[in-house]
Design an enzyme around this catalytic site. Structure first.
Site, PDB file in Angstrom:
ATOM      1  N   TYR A  73       0.779  -1.035  -0.009  1.00  0.00           N
ATOM      2  CA  TYR A  73       0.091   0.065   0.070  1.00  0.00           C
ATOM      3  C   TYR A  73       0.914   1.261   0.027  1.00  0.00           C
ATOM      4  O   TYR A  73       0.727   2.038  -0.833  1.00  0.00           O
ATOM      5  CB  TYR A  73      -1.019   0.035   1.154  1.00  0.00           C
ATOM      6  CG  TYR A  73      -1.974   1.228   1.187  1.00  0.00           C
ATOM      7  CD1 TYR A  73      -3.068   1.058   0.496  1.00  0.00           C
ATOM      8  CD2 TYR A  73      -1.911   2.332   2.077  1.00  0.00           C
ATOM      9  CE1 TYR A  73      -4.050   2.049   0.422  1.00  0.00           C
ATOM     10  CE2 TYR A  73      -2.621   3.160   2.116  1.00  0.00           C
ATOM     11  CZ  TYR A  73      -3.791   3.131   1.148  1.00  0.00           C
ATOM     12  OH  TYR A  73      -4.877   4.076   1.273  1.00  0.00           O
ATOM     13  N   LYS A 123       1.312   4.108  -2.905  1.00  0.00           N
ATOM     14  CA  LYS A 123       0.758   5.576  -2.583  1.00  0.00           C
ATOM     15  C   LYS A 123       1.867   6.321  -2.855  1.00  0.00           C
ATOM     16  O   LYS A 123       1.698   7.605  -3.410  1.00  0.00           O
ATOM     17  CB  LYS A 123       0.204   5.564  -1.343  1.00  0.00           C
ATOM     18  CG  LYS A 123      -1.062   4.990  -1.260  1.00  0.00           C
ATOM     19  CD  LYS A 123      -1.952   5.507  -2.167  1.00  0.00           C
ATOM     20  CE  LYS A 123      -3.467   4.888  -2.092  1.00  0.00           C
ATOM     21  NZ  LYS A 123      -4.729   5.431  -3.259  1.00  0.00           N
TER      22      LYS A 123
HETATM   23  N1  LIG Z   1     -10.198   5.533   3.893  1.00  0.00           N
HETATM   24  C1  LIG Z   1      -9.030   5.877   4.123  1.00  0.00           C
HETATM   25  O1  LIG Z   1      -8.585   5.825   5.253  1.00  0.00           O
HETATM   26  C2  LIG Z   1      -8.056   6.374   3.253  1.00  0.00           C
HETATM   27  C3  LIG Z   1      -6.712   7.104   3.805  1.00  0.00           C
HETATM   28  C4  LIG Z   1      -6.064   7.477   2.685  1.00  0.00           C
HETATM   29  C5  LIG Z   1      -6.243   7.215   1.303  1.00  0.00           C
HETATM   30  N2  LIG Z   1      -7.247   6.717   0.969  1.00  0.00           N
HETATM   31  C6  LIG Z   1      -7.588   6.225  -0.429  1.00  0.00           C
HETATM   32  O2  LIG Z   1      -8.692   6.739  -1.091  1.00  0.00           O
HETATM   33  C7  LIG Z   1      -9.177   5.927  -1.871  1.00  0.00           C
HETATM   34  C8  LIG Z   1     -10.639   5.573  -1.768  1.00  0.00           C
HETATM   35  O3  LIG Z   1     -10.715   4.774  -0.506  1.00  0.00           O
HETATM   36  P1  LIG Z   1     -11.981   4.530   0.421  1.00  0.00           P
HETATM   37  O4  LIG Z   1     -11.378   4.550   1.761  1.00  0.00           O
HETATM   38  O5  LIG Z   1     -13.153   5.435  -0.151  1.00  0.00           O
HETATM   39  O6  LIG Z   1     -12.368   2.937  -0.143  1.00  0.00           O
HETATM   40  P2  LIG Z   1     -13.473   1.880  -0.249  1.00  0.00           P
HETATM   41  O7  LIG Z   1     -12.963   0.698  -0.253  1.00  0.00           O
HETATM   42  O8  LIG Z   1     -14.478   2.621   0.884  1.00  0.00           O
HETATM   43  O9  LIG Z   1     -14.060   2.361  -1.764  1.00  0.00           O
HETATM   44  C9  LIG Z   1     -13.301   2.136  -2.945  1.00  0.00           C
HETATM   45  C10 LIG Z   1     -14.009   1.923  -3.730  1.00  0.00           C
HETATM   46  O10 LIG Z   1     -12.954   1.696  -4.911  1.00  0.00           O
HETATM   47  C11 LIG Z   1     -13.610   0.410  -5.843  1.00  0.00           C
HETATM   48  N3  LIG Z   1     -12.466  -0.340  -6.308  1.00  0.00           N
HETATM   49  C12 LIG Z   1     -11.640  -1.243  -5.845  1.00  0.00           C
HETATM   50  N4  LIG Z   1     -10.751  -1.475  -6.842  1.00  0.00           N
HETATM   51  C13 LIG Z   1     -11.185  -1.282  -8.060  1.00  0.00           C
HETATM   52  C14 LIG Z   1     -10.902  -1.486  -9.308  1.00  0.00           C
HETATM   53  N5  LIG Z   1      -9.795  -2.170  -9.621  1.00  0.00           N
HETATM   54  N6  LIG Z   1     -11.465  -0.783 -10.285  1.00  0.00           N
HETATM   55  C15 LIG Z   1     -12.495   0.092 -10.057  1.00  0.00           C
HETATM   56  N7  LIG Z   1     -12.961   0.452  -8.780  1.00  0.00           N
HETATM   57  C16 LIG Z   1     -12.235  -0.267  -7.799  1.00  0.00           C
HETATM   58  C17 LIG Z   1     -14.203  -0.449  -4.706  1.00  0.00           C
HETATM   59  O11 LIG Z   1     -15.306  -1.156  -5.272  1.00  0.00           O
HETATM   60  C18 LIG Z   1     -14.824   0.634  -3.636  1.00  0.00           C
HETATM   61  O12 LIG Z   1     -16.152   0.936  -4.278  1.00  0.00           O
HETATM   62  C19 LIG Z   1      -8.347   4.904  -2.188  1.00  0.00           C
HETATM   63  O13 LIG Z   1      -7.451   4.996  -3.010  1.00  0.00           O
HETATM   64  C20 LIG Z   1      -7.382   4.711  -0.867  1.00  0.00           C
HETATM   65  O14 LIG Z   1      -6.428   4.323  -0.898  1.00  0.00           O
HETATM   66  C21 LIG Z   1      -8.314   6.200   1.818  1.00  0.00           C
END
Ligand SMILES: NC(=O)c1ccc[n+]([C@@H]2O[C@H](COP(=O)([O-])OP(=O)(O)OC[C@H]3O[C@@H](n4cnc5c(N)ncnc54)[C@H](O)[C@@H]3O)[C@@H](O)[C@H]2O)c1
Length: 260
Positions: A154, A158
């Site tokens: 991860y 990133k």
């Molecule tokens: N939630 C956190 O704490 C956090 C912190 C920092 C960064 N992020 C980043 O933010 C982004 C969104 O995260 P989130 O927390 O909303 O996650 P989440 O799992 O709640 O939502 C992610 C969505 O992406 C979709 N997805 C996964 N793989 C996919 C693919 N190959 N093609 C298309 N869609 C796909 C999933 O089906 C899901 O609907 C991610 O890149 C994550 O790494 C999240």
């Protein structure tokens, strides 16, 4: 506010969490949307959560599918007459010790988070370049700047998104395309809820180390994307906007209390 009225915005990972909140945010400001998620059910729920009257197209496909992403960008450009902005929010996390991690898992995380982001950037930018303008926001993470135990793939993915963003900002700036990232801290989404449920994410511990003393809400990440896409950010490219409550600024084990 209708700051994004008529703006044509493509959002990946739009079925859940940050992507879904970003779709609601832009819809609330009058944007026309193209939503992508690999989970068809989640995508349908994301569409259903938009305000009535929102103009939205969608495609259930993986961001790792280069042919599908090119077709999505072409379909959006044909339907709306172009693509003004992209928010790349599709992502996955795997938590496992590096000594036990399997290389195919490592590849999968890199494939979705980094290669998928790249694929969508390129597919959309081909249309933006013809128009001579566009704005891309990649969702990176505080872990694009820091390492963390049991999150090797991860963090590597990133970190890659951060420098992908820098490189595209440099190369595409002369074409009128801005490329930035938003770097969230822990955010209350299904991704984090799953970690909480499995006992491998401690909201209280993260909050204690965070100067603002809490994790983020997805709407707060969406608002940062809204700013970076907006005309107010027209001189901003290659920037990484932390929405982290001061997490990255803090080199201390806990957040010092204001009284000390
Ligand atoms: N939630 C956190 O704490 C956090 C912190 C920092 C960064 N992020 C980043 O933010 C982004 C969104 O995260 P989130 O927390 O909303 O996650 P989440 O799992 O709640 O939502 C992610 C969505 O992406 C979709 N997805 C996964 N793989 C996919 C693919 N190959 N093609 C298309 N869609 C796909 C999933 O089906 C899901 O609907 C991610 O890149 C994550 O790494 C999240």
């Amino acid at each position: 506010m209708q700051r994004h009225k008529g703006r044509r915005v493509l959002i990946t990972g739009a079925g859940n969490g940050i992507g879904a909140a970003t779709a609601r945010f832009f819809a609330g400001e009058g944007a026309r949307l193209y939503l992508i998620d690999s989970d068809a059910e989640a995508l349908a729920a994301g569409l259903a959560g938009l305000p009535g009257g929102t103009e939205a197209l969608s495609r259930a496909a993986s961001v790792t599918d280069e042919v599908a992403m090119a077709a999505a960008a072409d379909e959006m450009a044909a339907a709306f007459g172009g693509i003004d902005a992209v928010v790349n929010s599709a992502g996955v996390v795997v938590v496992e010790p590096a000594l036990e991690a399997r290389t195919d898992t490592f590849r999968k995380v890199l494939d979705v988070n980094l290669v998928g982001t790249w694929i969508v950037c390129q597919a959309a930018a081909r249309h933006m370049a013809r128009a001579g303008s566009g704005s891309i926001v990649n969702i990176s993470s505080v872990y694009g700047f820091q390492g963390a135990p049991n999150r090797t793939a991860y963090c590597a993915s990133k970190g890659g998104v951060v420098n992908l963003t820098n490189s595209l900002a440099v190369e595409w700036g002369p074409l009128g395309i801005r490329v930035n990232s938003v770097a969230p801290t822990g955010t209350r989404t299904p991704m984090v809820q799953d970690l909480i449920d499995r006992g491998i994410y401690d909201v209280d511990a993260v909050s204690r180390r965070t100067p603002l003393r809490r994790i983020a809400e997805p709407e707060e990440i969406a608002a940062a994307c809204g700013f970076l896409v907006s005309d107010e950010a027209r001189m901003t490219t290659g920037h990484h906007l932390g929405v982290d409550g001061g997490w990255l600024a803090n080199g201390f084990l806990t957040a010092p209390s204001a009284a000390v």
